[in-house]
Design an enzyme around this catalytic site. Sequence first.
Site, short mmCIF file in Angstrom:
data_model
loop_
_atom_site.label_atom_id
_atom_site.label_comp_id
_atom_site.label_asym_id
_atom_site.label_seq_id
_atom_site.Cartn_x
_atom_site.Cartn_y
_atom_site.Cartn_z
N ASP A 270 0.86 -1.18 0.00
CA ASP A 270 0.00 0.00 0.00
C ASP A 270 0.89 1.23 0.00
O ASP A 270 2.13 1.12 -0.01
CB ASP A 270 -0.95 0.00 1.20
CG ASP A 270 -2.28 0.68 0.86
OD1 ASP A 270 -2.28 1.92 0.69
OD2 ASP A 270 -3.31 -0.02 0.76
N ARG A 314 -10.27 -4.81 -5.80
CA ARG A 314 -11.03 -3.57 -5.62
C ARG A 314 -10.20 -2.33 -5.96
O ARG A 314 -10.32 -1.30 -5.32
CB ARG A 314 -11.58 -3.47 -4.20
CG ARG A 314 -12.60 -4.53 -3.87
CD ARG A 314 -13.13 -4.40 -2.46
NE ARG A 314 -13.97 -3.21 -2.31
CZ ARG A 314 -14.64 -2.89 -1.21
NH1 ARG A 314 -14.55 -3.69 -0.14
NH2 ARG A 314 -15.37 -1.80 -1.15
N HIS A 317 -11.40 -0.84 -10.55
CA HIS A 317 -12.61 -0.03 -10.80
C HIS A 317 -12.44 1.43 -10.36
O HIS A 317 -13.31 2.25 -10.64
CB HIS A 317 -13.84 -0.67 -10.17
CG HIS A 317 -13.96 -0.52 -8.68
ND1 HIS A 317 -15.13 -0.78 -8.00
CD2 HIS A 317 -13.06 -0.15 -7.73
CE1 HIS A 317 -14.95 -0.57 -6.72
NE2 HIS A 317 -13.70 -0.18 -6.53
#
Length: 409
Positions: A270, A314, A317
């Site tokens: 991340d 996820r 999108h």
Amino acid sequence: MATSTVDDLQALCSKLSLQIQALKNVDEDNDLLVRRTATSTARKLLNELIHPEELAADQIITLSEWACIRMYMKWKFFDKIPSEGGISYRELANSIDADEEVISRIGQMLVSTGKLLQPTSGYVAHSRLSPSYKTGDRNGSSFAMHHDDFQPVFASLPSYFDKYGPRLPLGNTKIPLTYAFGADGKSDHWEVLARHGKEHEEQFGFAMQAMINYAWPYTGVYDFSWVEEYASSNSERPLIVDVGASFGHALRANLVKYPGIPPSRCAVEDRAAMIPSIREDHLKDPVMKDVQKVAADLHKEQPVKGALVYLIRRCTHDYDDEDCVNILKILADSLPDDEPRARVLINDQIMTDPPHRWVAAMDIVMLTWASRERSEKQFADLAQRAGLVLVKVHRAEGATMGVVECKKA
């Protein structure tokens, strides 16, 4: 206008009755699919039964209900209503030094729609569903996040399209979300949301963990048992890199389901700013404590090369096609040349024709970000442009989310 006959309505009622009877054969913890099937039929029945004038009234009622739920959440009234029995509007009002009439009128709205119960005049109590609006509940947080972040955007769509014309939003700054929050042409969507403060950031984090069984299942879609088998015969290669993982909830669920996958050979990635929080959270988690925590940018070089699986969940999108091609190309280039079984797994909603109502709703949310939910063909096109080949799209029964399995071209 075509009107359903009484026979049509009775046929739907009979179908619904049989589906409800099926609830007798499943336990409460595993009844989601049966309930989804029944509620789908119930909606068809309602759509055929409701009068257009009642529909117009219902839409106004829904708007009012949204506002009232959000205010009771903000004031933490769902926390203050006891699990058993009720509480008076006066007591709720006194708890925040409010006018009792304001509190009672908002509460009466929620009683009228069944979101709260009225045990006696002047009192409210929890319904079957209202505890989900308590502080910290993931599903309630999802509602609050969509209300706060997207309801203003939806309301501004007419003026946005008046300004830019009925064209697909492009780029990062001249999009419906930035327009709605007064940052048109100045900031991107992530910068706009970051301005909402720490409480909103926590709410967003909880929201990302909502509807795990209904919309975003961690497990049950893709079989990682082959990774277990691979791990037992190959002791060197990184196994699963969870790209854009946040706290790695999906990876964790699969490590629990497939205990033969060594956590130390997996990684969550991340933004650099998130890594300290992720590391602290994982310290007390026996499943995740040995998982590697890696700072990474989706749009830049992949820091973990040659992994067996790159899982991106996820994320696609959130981005337009050009960004997605770049993100997937980075992953394709990171796949090992000496292992044909290596895969990129895209875990996201799958658009169908006609669409499922949930995926269609998410597609409109993503339209405000200049992005979209994608069909199998659209994923295949992205994969081809990124130097990948779509191997298979994995779907679980009743699920709208899938895993798009890709290999290096």
